[in-house]
Design an enzyme around this catalytic site. Sequence first.
Site, PDB file in Angstrom:
ATOM      1  N   GLY A 105      16.202   9.235 -34.445  1.00 50.93           N
ATOM      2  CA  GLY A 105      15.691   9.984 -33.298  1.00 50.93           C
ATOM      3  C   GLY A 105      16.615   9.880 -32.103  1.00 50.93           C
TER       4      GLY A 105
ATOM      5  N   GLY B 224       0.811  -1.218   0.000  1.00 53.02           N
ATOM      6  CA  GLY B 224       0.000   0.000   0.000  1.00 53.02           C
ATOM      7  C   GLY B 224       0.838   1.258   0.000  1.00 53.02           C
ATOM      8  N   GLY B 225       0.511   2.166   0.936  1.00 50.39           N
ATOM      9  CA  GLY B 225       1.234   3.429   1.007  1.00 50.39           C
ATOM     10  C   GLY B 225       2.717   3.249   1.251  1.00 50.39           C
TER      11      GLY B 225
HETATM   12  C1  HXC Z   1      -2.551  -3.367  10.805  1.00 52.04           C
HETATM   13  C2  HXC Z   1      -1.142  -5.004  10.071  1.00 52.04           C
HETATM   14  C3  HXC Z   1      -1.183  -4.495   8.755  1.00 52.04           C
HETATM   15  C4  HXC Z   1      -1.988  -3.344   8.516  1.00 52.04           C
HETATM   16  C5  HXC Z   1       0.109  -6.200   8.754  1.00 52.04           C
HETATM   17  N1  HXC Z   1      -0.333  -6.064  10.013  1.00 52.04           N
HETATM   18  N2  HXC Z   1      -0.414  -5.265   7.958  1.00 52.04           N
HETATM   19  N3  HXC Z   1      -1.811  -4.440  11.079  1.00 52.04           N
HETATM   20  N4  HXC Z   1      -2.651  -2.801   9.581  1.00 52.04           N
HETATM   21  N5  HXC Z   1      -2.067  -2.770   7.320  1.00 52.04           N
HETATM   22  C6  HXC Z   1      -0.007  -6.894  11.159  1.00 52.04           C
HETATM   23  C7  HXC Z   1      -0.633  -8.263  11.106  1.00 52.04           C
HETATM   24  O1  HXC Z   1      -1.939  -8.241  11.627  1.00 52.04           O
HETATM   25  C8  HXC Z   1       0.324  -9.056  11.968  1.00 52.04           C
HETATM   26  O2  HXC Z   1       0.039  -8.781  13.306  1.00 52.04           O
HETATM   27  C9  HXC Z   1       1.655  -8.442  11.677  1.00 52.04           C
HETATM   28  O3  HXC Z   1       1.386  -7.148  11.140  1.00 52.04           O
HETATM   29  C10 HXC Z   1       2.448  -9.212  10.642  1.00 52.04           C
HETATM   30  O4  HXC Z   1       1.624  -9.448   9.509  1.00 52.04           O
HETATM   31  P1  HXC Z   1       1.612 -10.852   8.741  1.00 52.04           P
HETATM   32  O5  HXC Z   1       0.509 -10.805   7.753  1.00 52.04           O
HETATM   33  O6  HXC Z   1       1.605 -11.972   9.729  1.00 52.04           O
HETATM   34  O7  HXC Z   1       3.042 -10.805   8.058  1.00 52.04           O
HETATM   35  P2  HXC Z   1       3.480 -11.373   6.647  1.00 52.04           P
HETATM   36  O8  HXC Z   1       2.947 -12.746   6.434  1.00 52.04           O
HETATM   37  O9  HXC Z   1       4.961 -11.162   6.614  1.00 52.04           O
HETATM   38  O10 HXC Z   1       2.791 -10.453   5.549  1.00 52.04           O
HETATM   39  C11 HXC Z   1       3.137  -9.091   5.472  1.00 52.04           C
HETATM   40  C12 HXC Z   1       2.124  -8.381   4.517  1.00 52.04           C
HETATM   41  C13 HXC Z   1       0.688  -8.672   5.037  1.00 52.04           C
HETATM   42  C14 HXC Z   1       2.313  -8.937   3.121  1.00 52.04           C
HETATM   43  C15 HXC Z   1       2.478  -6.907   4.523  1.00 52.04           C
HETATM   44  O11 HXC Z   1       0.629  -8.400   6.452  1.00 52.04           O
HETATM   45  C16 HXC Z   1      -0.349  -7.853   4.348  1.00 52.04           C
HETATM   46  O12 HXC Z   1      -0.764  -8.154   3.219  1.00 52.04           O
HETATM   47  N6  HXC Z   1      -0.885  -6.830   5.054  1.00 52.04           N
HETATM   48  C17 HXC Z   1      -1.925  -5.984   4.541  1.00 52.04           C
HETATM   49  C18 HXC Z   1      -1.403  -5.125   3.451  1.00 52.04           C
HETATM   50  C19 HXC Z   1      -2.398  -4.115   2.984  1.00 52.04           C
HETATM   51  O13 HXC Z   1      -3.250  -4.419   2.133  1.00 52.04           O
HETATM   52  N7  HXC Z   1      -2.378  -2.889   3.612  1.00 52.04           N
HETATM   53  C20 HXC Z   1      -3.301  -1.834   3.396  1.00 52.04           C
HETATM   54  C21 HXC Z   1      -2.872  -1.128   2.120  1.00 52.04           C
HETATM   55  S1  HXC Z   1      -3.842   0.279   1.777  1.00 52.04           S
HETATM   56  P3  HXC Z   1       0.221  -9.883  14.478  1.00 52.04           P
HETATM   57  O14 HXC Z   1      -0.343  -9.224  15.683  1.00 52.04           O
HETATM   58  O15 HXC Z   1      -0.511 -11.085  14.042  1.00 52.04           O
HETATM   59  O16 HXC Z   1       1.725 -10.096  14.536  1.00 52.04           O
HETATM   60  C22 HXC Z   1      -2.834   1.571   2.116  1.00 52.04           C
HETATM   61  C23 HXC Z   1      -3.426   2.913   1.852  1.00 52.04           C
HETATM   62  C24 HXC Z   1      -2.568   3.772   1.010  1.00 52.04           C
HETATM   63  O17 HXC Z   1      -1.749   1.439   2.539  1.00 52.04           O
HETATM   64  C25 HXC Z   1      -2.641   3.350  -0.408  1.00 52.04           C
HETATM   65  C26 HXC Z   1      -1.996   4.364  -1.260  1.00 52.04           C
HETATM   66  C27 HXC Z   1      -2.078   4.050  -2.693  1.00 52.04           C
END
Ligand code: HXC
Length: 528
Positions: free
Chosen positions: A418, A180-181
């Site tokens: 070019g 994401g961001g």
């Molecule tokens: C809150 C989050 C989080 C998030 C991860 N965690 N992403 N908590 N908000 N966005 C937390 C998980 O709950 C977990 O907590 C810990 O971080 C580790 O995550 P895992 O999934 O276990 O790790 P991993 O398998 O290494 O995967 C990492 C990852 C995945 C690929 C980044 O976590 C993921 O897909 N997260 C979501 C990504 C996403 O879609 N984000 C929002 C994007 S929108 P615990 O407590 O279990 O350890 C955005 C807006 C701006 O960013 C967009 C601009 C264009």
Amino acid sequence: MQDKTTRAGTAPIIKRDVVSRIAPGVVVAGVGVSNAEPVRGAELTARSRLEQLFDPGTFMEIDAGVTHRGRDFGMDGKVIPGDGVICGFGEINGRTVYAYAQDRAVLGGSLGEAHAHKITKILDLAGSAGKPVVCINDSGGARIQEGVEALCGYGEIFRRNVKYSGVIPQISLLMGPCAGGAVYSPALTDFVVMVHKKSYMFVTGPKVVKAVNHEDVDTETLGGGQMHATRSGVAHFLAASEIDGLEIARKLLTYLPSNNMESPPFVAPDPERDPPWRLCKRLELIVPEARQKPYDVRDVIAEVFDRESFLEVRARFAQSVSVGFARLGGFPVGIIANNPAILAGVLDIDASRKAARFVRTCNAFGLPIISLIDVPGFLPGREQEHNGIIDHGAKLCYAYCEATVPKLSVILRKAYGGAYIVMSSKHVGGDFNFSWPTAEIAVMGAAGAVEILFSKDLAKHPDPLARAVELTDEYNAKFCNPGVGQARGYLDAVIQPADTRKVLCQSLRAIADKREELPYKRNGNVPL
Ligand code: HXC
């Protein structure tokens, strides 16, 4: 700069953890308390990354006590001093640099309102002080528990990345899985450094891809460093380790001024070993006279520029053009060089994008641009046309036309069509244009030209092959030398290959203080 081995040591450096920055008496529940070790898959903790980045003992943290205001999804029970990001400033090779490092051990490094506010404060401080900023990203993006507060936090960061773009160098290091961001902000900065098999960049991670597209894809395939360094081009550098990535950031800063009003840092070359007038006799051996024979232009760069000063950017992406920083007689410069070792040095979509972006980076920070030209033209074909070579090639043209820094070029062998025009020719604002005696400047190569101009005549000719050879020789005699370019003043001088370093050093000194203003505009309209 310090030696990598002495800075890094042999064992992973685990110095302090998040516990050490929790103020006495603060309640911490559920998160961020077990980070004495790097998180799964990482080499260093967020704090030790910063300690490794800065000169020893110079990092000073600010906002360590900031906490979030989230109330939903159990956040009201958690108090997290620092809110998952370490911010501050320190020195790199004795120069002040601002930085932040997201802490994946705290809510996955996710970005909430307070976390974002800390980052925007650092960006504003760096921007107003005119100092570079290093952004260490290790985050799952917007903090899901905070909703719109997290999204607006990213908007505020993006706005600052753009506001300070071209004002201060912004370097992004990706040190874990980022989504994401956490990937858009790096894309808005000047350089992206990834770590092989440690960092990943995607707009949406594999779990979301599975949920939305029902597609199984692993993190490495979707957004690994190898993919971004070779295919998408998003990664400018692919580091072998986290420590290597931090060293790349330190090295990169040695070529850049602290801001766009300063001159890039001069580093005097060894006067004995590497004087500006050093002759480059090996060049005639490196570059074959036959215009179709390949050679690696990086061997030319190593010979002409200050010894061991070349830092290649996007080295594994669009390799038919090689770009990077070097020093020439001590002055930092940017190099754009066609590389005949790959696809004959042709300019395709990716090569045009890569070169255009690098020209703009150099221009933003006042680095003279030196173009080494040996190019058969833009790549023809359906795939290139359908994917927009017109717009992407125009980007390169736009970048050279827009650049007001000193622009020097040397045609090593050929400059066709070019590609001759856009690559720093006199007509797009080249200040000094040189060529070697064997250089060719033409609309296209002789065989193609004869085919287009004379195919009907040749079809009727009693001996078409002999006539084609005759016409090709005539075309070569007319265009396959720098005579016309020199007569019109499009080439300032024809130089011997061995004199290339000396001539470039002398002319760079002569044009170093160039001033050129463009007319006022809100922004130019760069082709997409
Ligand atoms: C809150 C989050 C989080 C998030 C991860 N965690 N992403 N908590 N908000 N966005 C937390 C998980 O709950 C977990 O907590 C810990 O971080 C580790 O995550 P895992 O999934 O276990 O790790 P991993 O398998 O290494 O995967 C990492 C990852 C995945 C690929 C980044 O976590 C993921 O897909 N997260 C979501 C990504 C996403 O879609 N984000 C929002 C994007 S929108 P615990 O407590 O279990 O350890 C955005 C807006 C701006 O960013 C967009 C601009 C264009």
